[in-house]
Write a protein that holds these residues in place. Structure first.
Motif, short mmCIF file in Angstrom:
data_model
loop_
_atom_site.label_atom_id
_atom_site.label_comp_id
_atom_site.label_asym_id
_atom_site.label_seq_id
_atom_site.Cartn_x
_atom_site.Cartn_y
_atom_site.Cartn_z
N LEU A 9 0.82 -1.21 0.00
CA LEU A 9 0.00 0.00 0.00
C LEU A 9 0.85 1.26 0.00
O LEU A 9 0.44 2.29 -0.54
CB LEU A 9 -0.94 0.00 1.22
CG LEU A 9 -2.05 -1.06 1.21
CD1 LEU A 9 -2.81 -1.03 2.52
CD2 LEU A 9 -3.00 -0.82 0.04
N LYS A 10 2.02 1.18 0.61
CA LYS A 10 2.88 2.36 0.65
C LYS A 10 3.59 2.62 -0.68
O LYS A 10 3.96 3.75 -0.97
CB LYS A 10 3.93 2.21 1.76
CG LYS A 10 3.34 2.31 3.16
CD LYS A 10 4.42 2.10 4.21
CE LYS A 10 3.83 2.19 5.61
NZ LYS A 10 4.87 1.97 6.66
N ALA A 45 3.88 3.05 -4.71
CA ALA A 45 3.03 3.51 -5.80
C ALA A 45 2.92 2.44 -6.89
O ALA A 45 3.80 1.58 -7.04
CB ALA A 45 3.59 4.79 -6.40
N SER A 84 0.30 10.16 -13.38
CA SER A 84 0.42 9.92 -11.94
C SER A 84 0.18 11.19 -11.15
O SER A 84 0.73 12.25 -11.47
CB SER A 84 1.82 9.36 -11.63
OG SER A 84 1.93 9.10 -10.25
N GLY A 85 -0.68 11.11 -10.12
CA GLY A 85 -1.02 12.26 -9.30
C GLY A 85 -2.20 13.06 -9.81
O GLY A 85 -2.64 14.01 -9.15
N ALA A 139 -6.19 13.67 -10.88
CA ALA A 139 -7.50 13.21 -10.42
C ALA A 139 -8.22 12.50 -11.55
O ALA A 139 -7.99 12.78 -12.74
CB ALA A 139 -8.33 14.38 -9.91
N ILE A 158 -11.47 11.33 -7.66
CA ILE A 158 -10.54 11.13 -6.56
C ILE A 158 -9.11 11.06 -7.08
O ILE A 158 -8.87 10.72 -8.25
CB ILE A 158 -10.89 9.85 -5.77
CG1 ILE A 158 -10.78 8.62 -6.66
CG2 ILE A 158 -12.27 9.97 -5.15
CD1 ILE A 158 -10.98 7.32 -5.92
N VAL A 159 -8.17 11.39 -6.21
CA VAL A 159 -6.75 11.31 -6.55
C VAL A 159 -6.13 10.06 -5.96
O VAL A 159 -5.42 9.32 -6.65
CB VAL A 159 -6.01 12.57 -6.04
CG1 VAL A 159 -4.51 12.48 -6.34
CG2 VAL A 159 -6.59 13.82 -6.66
N GLU A 160 -6.41 9.80 -4.66
CA GLU A 160 -5.88 8.63 -3.99
C GLU A 160 -6.83 7.44 -4.16
O GLU A 160 -8.05 7.62 -4.29
CB GLU A 160 -5.68 8.92 -2.50
CG GLU A 160 -4.69 10.02 -2.22
CD GLU A 160 -3.29 9.64 -2.64
OE1 GLU A 160 -2.97 8.43 -2.62
OE2 GLU A 160 -2.50 10.55 -2.97
N PRO A 161 -6.30 6.24 -4.18
CA PRO A 161 -7.16 5.05 -4.28
C PRO A 161 -8.09 4.94 -3.08
O PRO A 161 -7.84 5.50 -2.01
CB PRO A 161 -6.16 3.89 -4.33
CG PRO A 161 -4.86 4.50 -4.70
CD PRO A 161 -4.87 5.88 -4.17
N PRO A 168 -9.45 3.66 0.16
CA PRO A 168 -8.73 2.94 1.22
C PRO A 168 -9.37 1.60 1.53
O PRO A 168 -10.58 1.41 1.38
CB PRO A 168 -8.84 3.90 2.42
CG PRO A 168 -10.04 4.73 2.13
CD PRO A 168 -10.11 4.87 0.64
#
Length: 250
Positions: free
Chosen positions: A60-61, A63, A81-82, A84, A92-95, A97
């Motif tokens: 998960l940490k 990329a 990468s990075g 949206a 969303i930008v981050e997957p 959780p």
């Protein structure tokens, strides 16, 4: 070996404070124990759950790389990468959780516990509300009963006052027998007559008795117990007396 000279400088330079060797030995024992714990921790075989957690945290940490098929497809569609998601970059930008389930309860158990806790809290609030309403109703009923008793006592006092006035006025007109037995205040030890009138004491309430007796005093003697006055005639009574009840005189 030659015996040591206890008067020499070598003996004087040594630290001979009482208890110092004991403190040194305790410190050495603690350090040895800590080193042994570190060695045991390093040599300890990790459990399957711990290994899975370490691997999951490591993945998960890190990329996503080009070797990931999903990421490669996104790059072919113009994703960087990075950036949206979405055509205009509103996603969303981050997957999303991960929500790791560690307990042994079934799916939906947490929601069930939450719902039961909310229902229990709601039931408790309803009980408090019902108890409050019951206390308020009891207080209202007590006030009503207290007010009713006060009114009854006042009405009984007005009735006795009317009976005394009726007996006095009837006597002044040489009337020896009251029109109704209860028009006058009778001694408690006096026996009741065998023949009773149409309305007996048990048939009428205090309010009804007071109304009938007040009307008799006004018609027969032109007297109003509320005013405490005997008028000359019915015309004088009707023109100067407010009414035939306590409410009319208030």
């Amino acid at each position: 070996d030659e015996e040591e000279d206890y008067m020499s400088d070598l003996f004087i330079k040594q630290d001979v404070r009482p208890g110092l060797p004991m403190v040194r030995r305790v410190k050495e024992a603690i350090q040895k124990e800590e080193k042994q714990k570190e060695a045991n921790e390093k040599n300890r075989q990790k459990s399957i759950k711990e290994e899975e957690k370490e691997r999951r945290d490591m993945v998960l940490k890190s990329a996503l790389g080009n070797e990931n098929k999903g990421f490669a497809l996104l790059q072919k569609m113009g994703y960087k990468s990075g950036q949206a998601l979405g055509k205009s970059g509103e996603g969303i930008v981050e997957p999303i959780p991960l929500n790791i389930k560690t307990g042994r309860s079934g799916l939906g158990h947490d929601e069930l516990k939450k719902r039961k806790a909310e229902e229990k809290l709601e039931n408790y609030r309803q009980k408090l509300h019902m108890k409050k309403q019951a206390n308020e109703q009891a207080a209202d009923q007590f006030r009503i009963r207290f007010k009713t008793k006060q009114e009854e006592r006042k009405m009984e006092g007005d009735l006795r006052k009317s009976q005394r006035a009726c007996q006095q006025l009837d006597t002044q007109k040489d009337i020896d027998v009251p029109k109704e037995t209860w028009f006058w205040i009778q001694p408690e030890e006096e026996d009741k007559k065998d023949e009773e009138d149409e309305y007996t004491s048990s048939d009428l309430s205090v309010s009804e008795k007071l109304h009938i007796l007040t009307a008799y005093l006004r018609e027969e003697h032109f007297y109003c117990i509320w005013c405490g006055t005997t008028y000359e005639d019915s015309e004088d009574l009707s023109s100067n007396c407010p009414g035939d009840s306590a409410a009319d005189h208030d």
